[in-house]
Design a protein around this motif. Structure first.
Motif, PDB file in Angstrom:
ATOM      1  N   UNK A 322      20.079  -6.251 -28.668  1.00 40.16           N
ATOM      2  CA  UNK A 322      18.787  -7.467 -29.100  1.00 40.16           C
ATOM      3  C   UNK A 322      19.707  -8.165 -28.002  1.00 40.16           C
ATOM      4  N   UNK A 323      20.522  -7.765 -27.318  1.00 37.11           N
ATOM      5  CA  UNK A 323      21.359  -8.576 -26.295  1.00 37.11           C
ATOM      6  C   UNK A 323      20.183  -8.352 -24.980  1.00 37.11           C
ATOM      7  N   UNK A 324      19.388  -7.119 -25.235  1.00 41.35           N
ATOM      8  CA  UNK A 324      18.486  -6.849 -24.051  1.00 41.35           C
ATOM      9  C   UNK A 324      16.956  -6.855 -24.531  1.00 41.35           C
ATOM     10  N   UNK A 325      16.503  -7.774 -25.243  1.00 41.06           N
ATOM     11  CA  UNK A 325      15.416  -7.418 -25.864  1.00 41.06           C
ATOM     12  C   UNK A 325      14.123  -8.698 -25.253  1.00 41.06           C
ATOM     13  N   UNK A 331       9.773  -7.535 -18.595  1.00 41.71           N
ATOM     14  CA  UNK A 331       9.198  -5.792 -18.422  1.00 41.71           C
ATOM     15  C   UNK A 331       7.728  -5.815 -19.264  1.00 41.71           C
ATOM     16  N   UNK A 332       8.003  -5.498 -20.588  1.00 41.95           N
ATOM     17  CA  UNK A 332       6.408  -6.024 -20.870  1.00 41.95           C
ATOM     18  C   UNK A 332       5.145  -6.402 -20.501  1.00 41.95           C
ATOM     19  N   UNK A 333       5.206  -7.482 -20.664  1.00 39.00           N
ATOM     20  CA  UNK A 333       4.379  -9.060 -21.232  1.00 39.00           C
ATOM     21  C   UNK A 333       4.369  -9.276 -19.756  1.00 39.00           C
ATOM     22  N   UNK A 334       5.517  -9.694 -18.417  1.00 35.93           N
ATOM     23  CA  UNK A 334       5.180 -10.434 -17.983  1.00 35.93           C
ATOM     24  C   UNK A 334       5.134 -10.295 -16.465  1.00 35.93           C
ATOM     25  N   UNK A 335       5.369  -8.401 -16.811  1.00 39.23           N
ATOM     26  CA  UNK A 335       5.345  -7.954 -15.112  1.00 39.23           C
ATOM     27  C   UNK A 335       6.325  -8.478 -14.365  1.00 39.23           C
ATOM     28  N   UNK A 404       1.081 -12.092 -12.392  1.00 43.35           N
ATOM     29  CA  UNK A 404       1.768 -12.689 -13.616  1.00 43.35           C
ATOM     30  C   UNK A 404       2.124 -13.552 -13.846  1.00 43.35           C
ATOM     31  N   UNK A 405       1.755 -13.908 -15.479  1.00 38.23           N
ATOM     32  CA  UNK A 405       1.621 -15.126 -15.301  1.00 38.23           C
ATOM     33  C   UNK A 405       2.368 -15.929 -15.665  1.00 38.23           C
ATOM     34  N   UNK A 406       2.756 -16.853 -16.037  1.00 41.19           N
ATOM     35  CA  UNK A 406       3.780 -17.680 -16.312  1.00 41.19           C
ATOM     36  C   UNK A 406       4.338 -17.909 -17.740  1.00 41.19           C
TER      37      UNK A 406
END
Length: 564
Positions: A322-325, A331-335, A404-406
């Protein structure tokens, strides 16, 4: 035009002398005929006063100061000008783009925040305190000012309160922000140790926030590798927070630099932690999140970096951790770039400078932002929603910024001081005295001190400046030699072997050490039955964690209670 005998209701000479004591200048002593120097000192006094009146990121105050100048704006505040006066300045500047009633109401609320803090003698006390603690005050017109901060536009700090080496501030032109969880894991600490050490050896200045966990590993790695580091703090530069890092911050002052945008003695609050994060993102050429949970305050720093168009990376962790979630989400959602070692960090930030810079991106010069336009060459100024000014980016940079979205994530952790980005006035969460690595509220993060609970006095909205991709070009790296109180004999930056050091091996090395007699690596290897390579890796890890110290004579354990 001659300077009047009184300034802000105070004797002119007293104001000038107080400001001169906290300015870095190579000029001769000020004389009555040196009017330019006198005005520079008065501007420093005015900016120091404003930084004690408004909260960090107050865009209303920043815009008025940009229009009038810090000195004239403070003089108008001292004269107790009405809200109509201030509103008329903004309305004239924006030529009908603002609603007059809304602007007037906003100025009434701003004056209600500012006027109770307008105490002239308090500013003199703050400057005298700064002088006693060898703190300098830098303004945007000073040559030592980090030009990268001007990318914050209306959220650029009014001044910086700096303790430490100004050469380190200069090295921020080639810096990387490494941030992460306060409640870090062994995995996160070892990866941070390897990457931070590698960057320091390559000449990059390491910037972080001096919190427990990842931040502390970043600063100590810089020391162990004889590199440079900057700690940007949410409270006063002379006020150690967390208190357990008083020794660490003292060493940063001695061998690096501590930066704050609030006066000495100011307590950190939730809002100030959130606003501090924008400075970490803006000052550096790129931000890497080393380890972060879903609600880690490090994600707030990542949000600022993305909004500014700065390169953003994140280190992956075990999928079950959980400390790397938070890193996985970046990486997955924000490029965010996937970071695995020091080489991937260098690949992330290097394309922004030198011969490989995108077309239309130009390095800045001092002339671009000293007393002139803060707009970088080749970038056309445009108006952006909310009354701020942005930039018409070159096509390549604009496409990259849009990719890269905000990152609008709730932040309640380490760098946010336990705050939500939309709640600058909430009560602060206390830090459990039994375990400083966790807040009493049960949230992951640094928490904020219970000694002072303040509501946001600045009225500043969360920043979302127009992204820019241009960064100052780095032509050379001047490094200040360090010769005192190093973590003596620390091995060169650890290789991938450092990750494989088991906790039991570290424990065996620790058990072989004494608090009284220094022991060499060879002696430790014989006693512990471990290889020299393993002993050296374990010693490097223990040194960065602050558990051991040493020099040419060998290594010793530090006092456990003092370390804690």
């Amino acid at each position: 035009m001659p300077i009047p005998p009184t300034v802000f209701g105070l004797p002119r000479d007293r104001v000038i002398n107080a400001a001169r004591a906290v300015r870095q200048t190579s000029r001769d002593a000020l004389s009555d005929t040196n009017t330019d120097d006198a005005r520079d000192h008065i501007d420093t006094f005015a900016r120091a006063a404003w930084s004690s009146i408004v909260e960090p990121g107050d865009s209303t105050a920043s815009e008025l100061i940009n229009i009038l100048g810090a000195t004239a704006a403070l003089d108008a505040l001292v004269r107790d000008e009405s809200a109509h006066y201030w509103a008329s300045i903004l309305l004239e500047r924006h030529a009908g783009d603002l609603d007059s009633a809304t602007t007037l109401d906003g100025m009434h609320r701003a004056l209600e925040r500012w006027q109770p803090r307008l105490v002239a003698n308090r500013v003199l006390d703050l400057l005298e305190r700064a002088q006693r603690t060898e703190t300098l005050v830098l303004g945007p017109f000073d040559h030592e000012w980090p030009l990268a901060l001007n990318d914050l536009r209306l959220h650029t700090p009014l001044c910086l309160w700096v303790r430490g080496n100004l050469d380190t501030i200069e090295s921020a032109r080639n810096s990387v922000a490494l941030v992460g969880a306060r409640a870090s894991t062994r995995y996160g600490e070892e990866v941070t140790l390897e990457i931070a050490s590698g960057l320091a050896v390559r000449g990059y200045c390491l910037v972080s926030g001096a919190a427990y966990g990842i931040d502390a590993i970043v600063h100590r790695s810089a020391f162990a590798s004889h590199g440079q580091t900057i700690a940007i703090v949410a409270g006063g530069a002379d006020r150690p927070y967390p208190s357990g890092h008083a020794d660490l911050l003292a060493r940063v002052v001695r061998d690096g630099a501590v930066i704050s945008e609030v006066p000495n003695g100011t307590a950190p609050t939730r809002w100030r932690f959130l606003q501090r994060n924008r400075l970490i993102a803006a000052l550096t050429r790129g931000t890497v999140v080393m380890e972060a949970g879903q609600r880690s305050g490090s994600l707030n720093t990542a949000n600022h970096a993305a909004s500014l168009g700065r390169p953003l990376g994140a280190v992956p962790g075990p999928v079950t951790s959980t400390t790397s979630a938070g890193c996985h989400r970046l990486i997955r959602d924000y490029a965010a770039a996937l970071i695995t070692d020091v080489d991937t960090v260098v690949e992330l930030i290097e394309p922004l400078t030198g011969p490989s810079a995108p077309a239309g991106v130009h390095p800045r010069t001092d002339a671009d932002t000293r007393r002139g336009s803060s707009q970088p060459p080749g970038v056309e100024a445009v108006e952006v929603p909310g009354g701020g000014s942005g930039s018409a980016l070159p096509p390549e940079a604009d496409n990259r910024a849009r990719a890269r979205p905000g990152i609008n994530l709730a932040a309640s952790g380490d760098h946010a001081g336990g705050a939500s980005s939309s709640a600058p006035g909430d009560k602060t969460a206390g830090v459990s005295p039994q375990n400083p690595r966790h807040t009493s509220a049960g949230e992951e993060g640094e928490g904020t001190p219970t000694a002072e609970v303040e509501r946001n006095q600045g009225g500043a909205e969360a920043i979302n400046p127009n992204p820019e991709s241009a960064a100052p070009a780095v032509t050379s790296q001047r490094r200040t030699p360090f010769s005192r109180t190093r973590v003596g004999g620390v091995p060169p930056p650890l290789s991938a072997r450092a990750r494989a050091v088991e906790s039991v091996e570290v424990a065996r090395v620790r058990d072989s050490l004494s608090r009284r007699r220094p022991r060499s690596a060879e002696e430790i290897a014989v006693d512990s039955g471990l290889s020299h390579e393993t002993v050296r890796s374990a010693l490097g890890l223990l040194a960065v964690q602050g558990e051991i110290g040493g020099g040419s004579d060998g290594w010793t354990l530090r006092d456990a209670e003092k370390h804690r």
